[in-house]
Design a protein around this motif. Structure first.
Motif, short mmCIF file in Angstrom:
data_model
loop_
_atom_site.label_atom_id
_atom_site.label_comp_id
_atom_site.label_asym_id
_atom_site.label_seq_id
_atom_site.Cartn_x
_atom_site.Cartn_y
_atom_site.Cartn_z
N LYS A 22 30.25 24.00 16.18
CA LYS A 22 29.20 23.49 17.04
C LYS A 22 29.78 22.78 18.27
CE LYS A 22 26.03 24.88 14.21
NZ LYS A 22 25.16 26.04 14.58
N ILE A 61 18.33 25.10 23.14
CA ILE A 61 17.77 25.24 21.79
C ILE A 61 18.88 25.26 20.74
CG2 ILE A 61 16.29 26.62 20.30
CD1 ILE A 61 15.07 27.81 22.85
N GLU A 62 18.86 24.22 19.91
CA GLU A 62 19.79 24.16 18.78
C GLU A 62 19.06 24.48 17.47
OE1 GLU A 62 23.10 21.07 16.85
OE2 GLU A 62 21.64 20.35 18.32
N ASP A 63 17.77 24.22 17.42
CA ASP A 63 16.97 24.39 16.21
C ASP A 63 17.09 25.82 15.67
OD1 ASP A 63 14.26 25.14 14.82
OD2 ASP A 63 14.33 22.94 14.81
N ALA A 64 17.56 25.93 14.44
CA ALA A 64 17.81 27.24 13.83
C ALA A 64 16.52 28.02 13.62
CB ALA A 64 18.55 27.07 12.51
N ALA A 65 15.45 27.33 13.25
CA ALA A 65 14.19 28.01 12.98
C ALA A 65 13.63 28.66 14.24
CB ALA A 65 13.18 27.01 12.41
N ILE A 66 13.73 27.97 15.35
CA ILE A 66 13.25 28.54 16.61
C ILE A 66 14.06 29.77 16.98
CG2 ILE A 66 12.94 28.14 19.08
CD1 ILE A 66 12.43 25.21 18.46
N ARG A 67 15.36 29.69 16.80
CA ARG A 67 16.22 30.81 17.18
C ARG A 67 16.01 32.01 16.26
NH1 ARG A 67 21.99 29.30 17.53
NH2 ARG A 67 21.66 27.33 16.46
N GLU A 68 15.66 31.75 15.01
CA GLU A 68 15.33 32.86 14.10
C GLU A 68 14.10 33.59 14.60
OE1 GLU A 68 16.69 34.32 11.66
OE2 GLU A 68 18.34 32.99 11.06
N LYS A 69 13.14 32.87 15.15
CA LYS A 69 11.93 33.50 15.70
C LYS A 69 12.26 34.31 16.96
CE LYS A 69 8.68 29.94 14.08
NZ LYS A 69 7.70 28.89 14.51
N THR A 102 21.35 33.65 16.94
CA THR A 102 21.33 32.74 15.79
C THR A 102 22.71 32.20 15.43
OG1 THR A 102 21.35 34.74 14.39
CG2 THR A 102 19.23 33.64 14.74
N HIS A 150 24.38 26.77 20.62
CA HIS A 150 23.17 26.43 21.38
C HIS A 150 22.74 27.62 22.22
CE1 HIS A 150 24.84 22.44 20.46
NE2 HIS A 150 23.65 21.94 20.69
#
Length: 209
Positions: free
Chosen positions: A21, A51-59, A71, A75
């Motif tokens: 990271k 965007i670091e949030d994994a859930a957002i990047r999965e979308k 993913t 970032h």
């Protein structure tokens, strides 16, 4: 590393090490480099989502041609531009210039009027094209700054802009996704890092007059 060595080192990273990271201090450095980027008239008519949030990047991955960089990177930088030019942006820039440079607003009115006149002469299509060019200057600074720190940045246009707008709720902000950059550290298994760069020879790329 000097600049040329940094440019030789960087490449379009195909596989990131998802375990590594970018530190907060390095992230701040990258943001500062973007902030210092040149832009037409200095207006910086774009916003950058980090965007670091994994859930957002999965979308976002399925609407990014299912590319793993989305993913696996540390970032994701999403460069967004306004859906339409607003003269108020010029007013805000003039106000900021007045504050930063300690110059009276009335001394800057002429420059503000000049910008509004020039931009007002363009069609909506021309303005959209012009605004769409601006984030690429900032993305270039991001790549250079990343290389100076040994951080990989892969510029990407392979994504569905409208889907990004919906997932990230950009329409509510009068924004649309323009270009993205995945930021992190190359995986040792990424064979692309060992490939020789393919670039036009200097004699074909340049003509000295």
């Amino acid at each position: 590393m000097d600049l040329i060595n940094q440019l030789e080192w960087r490449y379009a990273t195909k596989k990131f090490d998802s375990e590594k990271k970018v530190s907060p201090s390095d992230l701040a450095y990258l943001k500062r480099a973007i902030q210092l980027s040149p832009s037409s008239y200095g207006l910086q008519l774009y916003k950058v989502l980090v965007i670091e949030d994994a859930a957002i990047r999965e979308k976002l991955k399925p609407v990014s041609w299912d590319q793993n960089q989305i993913t696996d990177c540390s970032h994701l930088f999403v460069f967004c531009i306004p859906n339409e030019y607003d003269p108020k942006d010029v007013d805000e820039y003039i106000k900021l210039t007045s504050q930063v440079r300690d110059v009276a607003l009335n001394q800057l009115e002429g420059y503000g009027s000049f910008m509004k006149t020039k931009l007002g002469e363009q069609s909506a299509e021309e303005l959209a094209t012009w605004m769409g060019h601006q984030p690429y200057l900032a993305l270039s600074n991001l790549m250079m700054a990343g290389a100076s720190l040994g951080i990989d940045v892969c510029p990407m246009e392979g994504f569905e802009s409208e889907a990004y707008d919906e997932i990230l709720q950009l329409k509510e902000q009068n924004l649309t996704a323009c270009v993205i950059g995945t930021v992190g550290y190359r995986h040792q298994e990424d064979a692309s890092q060992n490939q020789a760069k393919v670039r036009k020879p200097l004699n074909l790329l340049f003509e000295d007059l």
